[in-house]
Scaffold this motif. Structure first.
Motif, PDB file in Angstrom:
ATOM      1  N   UNK A 219     -39.956  38.620  84.286  1.00  0.00           N
ATOM      2  CA  UNK A 219     -38.603  38.143  84.015  1.00  0.00           C
ATOM      3  C   UNK A 219     -37.964  37.730  85.333  1.00  0.00           C
ATOM      4  N   UNK A 220     -37.198  36.666  85.290  1.00  0.00           N
ATOM      5  CA  UNK A 220     -36.528  36.165  86.493  1.00  0.00           C
ATOM      6  C   UNK A 220     -35.089  36.670  86.501  1.00  0.00           C
ATOM      7  N   UNK A 221     -34.711  37.329  87.586  1.00  0.00           N
ATOM      8  CA  UNK A 221     -33.354  37.848  87.731  1.00  0.00           C
ATOM      9  C   UNK A 221     -32.576  37.014  88.736  1.00  0.00           C
ATOM     10  N   UNK A 241     -42.241  42.031  87.308  1.00  0.00           N
ATOM     11  CA  UNK A 241     -43.147  42.275  86.185  1.00  0.00           C
ATOM     12  C   UNK A 241     -42.517  43.198  85.150  1.00  0.00           C
ATOM     13  N   UNK A 242     -42.851  42.967  83.895  1.00  0.00           N
ATOM     14  CA  UNK A 242     -42.399  43.834  82.804  1.00  0.00           C
ATOM     15  C   UNK A 242     -43.582  44.066  81.865  1.00  0.00           C
ATOM     16  N   UNK A 262     -32.988  47.680  82.225  1.00  0.00           N
ATOM     17  CA  UNK A 262     -31.997  48.364  83.057  1.00  0.00           C
ATOM     18  C   UNK A 262     -32.656  48.992  84.277  1.00  0.00           C
ATOM     19  N   UNK A 263     -33.912  49.404  84.115  1.00  0.00           N
ATOM     20  CA  UNK A 263     -34.631  50.007  85.235  1.00  0.00           C
ATOM     21  C   UNK A 263     -34.985  49.014  86.325  1.00  0.00           C
ATOM     22  N   UNK A 264     -34.981  47.734  86.001  1.00  0.00           N
ATOM     23  CA  UNK A 264     -35.301  46.719  87.000  1.00  0.00           C
ATOM     24  C   UNK A 264     -34.271  46.662  88.118  1.00  0.00           C
ATOM     25  N   UNK A 265     -33.083  47.128  87.834  1.00  0.00           N
ATOM     26  CA  UNK A 265     -32.019  47.077  88.827  1.00  0.00           C
ATOM     27  C   UNK A 265     -31.953  48.336  89.680  1.00  0.00           C
TER      28      UNK A 265
END
Length: 265
Positions: A219-221, A241-242, A262-265
């Motif tokens: 995913x692109x943030x 990556x997810x 939410x954990x990506x942040x």
């Protein structure tokens, strides 16, 4: 030229070109990052700011503007080019110093200055953010991804068509408005974002195509989390990556996606 971000903007006859050039030069001088280059030293790569760098305006005959887009020399500032044709403004910037949001910021500032506006002072610039970022403790973040990537994944191999095309191709599909609306309602009802819902749907699609329950995607943030980065020019975009575990229980599946997002942040 994968890392060039060129744009062509048609200019009406009433545009004052000299005034536009002055506006562009003022905005260019406002951002240190636009005057930087990259230097390779024994200890690594470093960004170097050169205050004596100025924007050069290139001129092209109509129909010959293809020569405008060319590789940048990363050892020489600036990583920005501006050109003009008879009826258009040409703009190119290297992806290493800017993302899509940065281009919009620059264009908004140029338009504001051209219209006689005064730009607010910048409390911080990208070098300040870089210093802040590299000072962060990322141990917890690294541990999160190491744990997530323990999933049983393989490269996604999609079934071939009866007559596969060499080199592949891109296709754009449009989601019907009613589907998008219903997806939004589902998201609001379940405390999700639209991105979470469509990432979940994408995981289910890949699972159906591959027959696998665990799908490694990405995913692109936009990554502009800190308030001072909202109007800052720089490269913030990050691809992460997810690992999607597609379950029969949709509610549990979407709950897990929410937790991972939410954990990506």
């Amino acid at each position: 030229l994968v890392y060039n971000m060129p744009a062509k903007i048609n200019l009406p006859d009433w545009v004052d070109r000299e005034r536009l050039k002055e506006s562009i030069a003022l905005v260019f001088d406002r951002h240190k990052l636009l005057k930087s280059s990259i230097r390779l030293e024994e200890t690594g790569l470093f960004g170097v700011y050169d205050e004596n760098t100025h924007i050069v305006f290139e001129e092209y005959e109509k129909g010959k503007e293809d020569a405008f887009v060319r590789p940048f020399d990363l050892g020489k500032a600036p990583f920005v080019r501006v050109g003009f044709t008879e009826d258009a403004l040409l703009f190119d910037i290297h992806h290493i110093i800017a993302d899509g949001a940065s281009v919009n910021i620059l264009l908004r500032e140029i338009a504001a200055v051209y219209e006689g506006g005064v730009l607010p002072d910048q409390e911080a610039e990208y070098p300040d953010y870089a210093e802040y970022f590299y000072g962060l403790d990322t141990k917890e973040h690294k541990a999160y991804f190491q744990e997530m990537l323990k999933c049983d994944w393989e490269p996604v191999m999609l079934p071939e068509t009866k007559e596969p095309k060499k080199g592949g191709e891109s296709r754009i599909y449009q989601i019907p408005e009613d589907v998008f609306t219903e997806a939004g309602k589902y998201a609001r009802k379940n405390g999700l974002t639209d991105t979470m819902v469509f990432l979940g749907a994408y995981g289910i699609l890949l699972s159906r195509y591959t027959g696998r329950k665990e799908i490694l995607s990405s995913i692109i943030l936009q990554n502009r989390i800190h308030k001072d980065t909202k109007g800052m020019v720089g490269m913030f975009v990050n691809t992460l990556p997810v690992c999607l575990r597609v379950e029969n229980n949709v509610a549990e599946y979407m709950k897990e996606i929410k937790e991972k997002m939410l954990g990506l942040f």
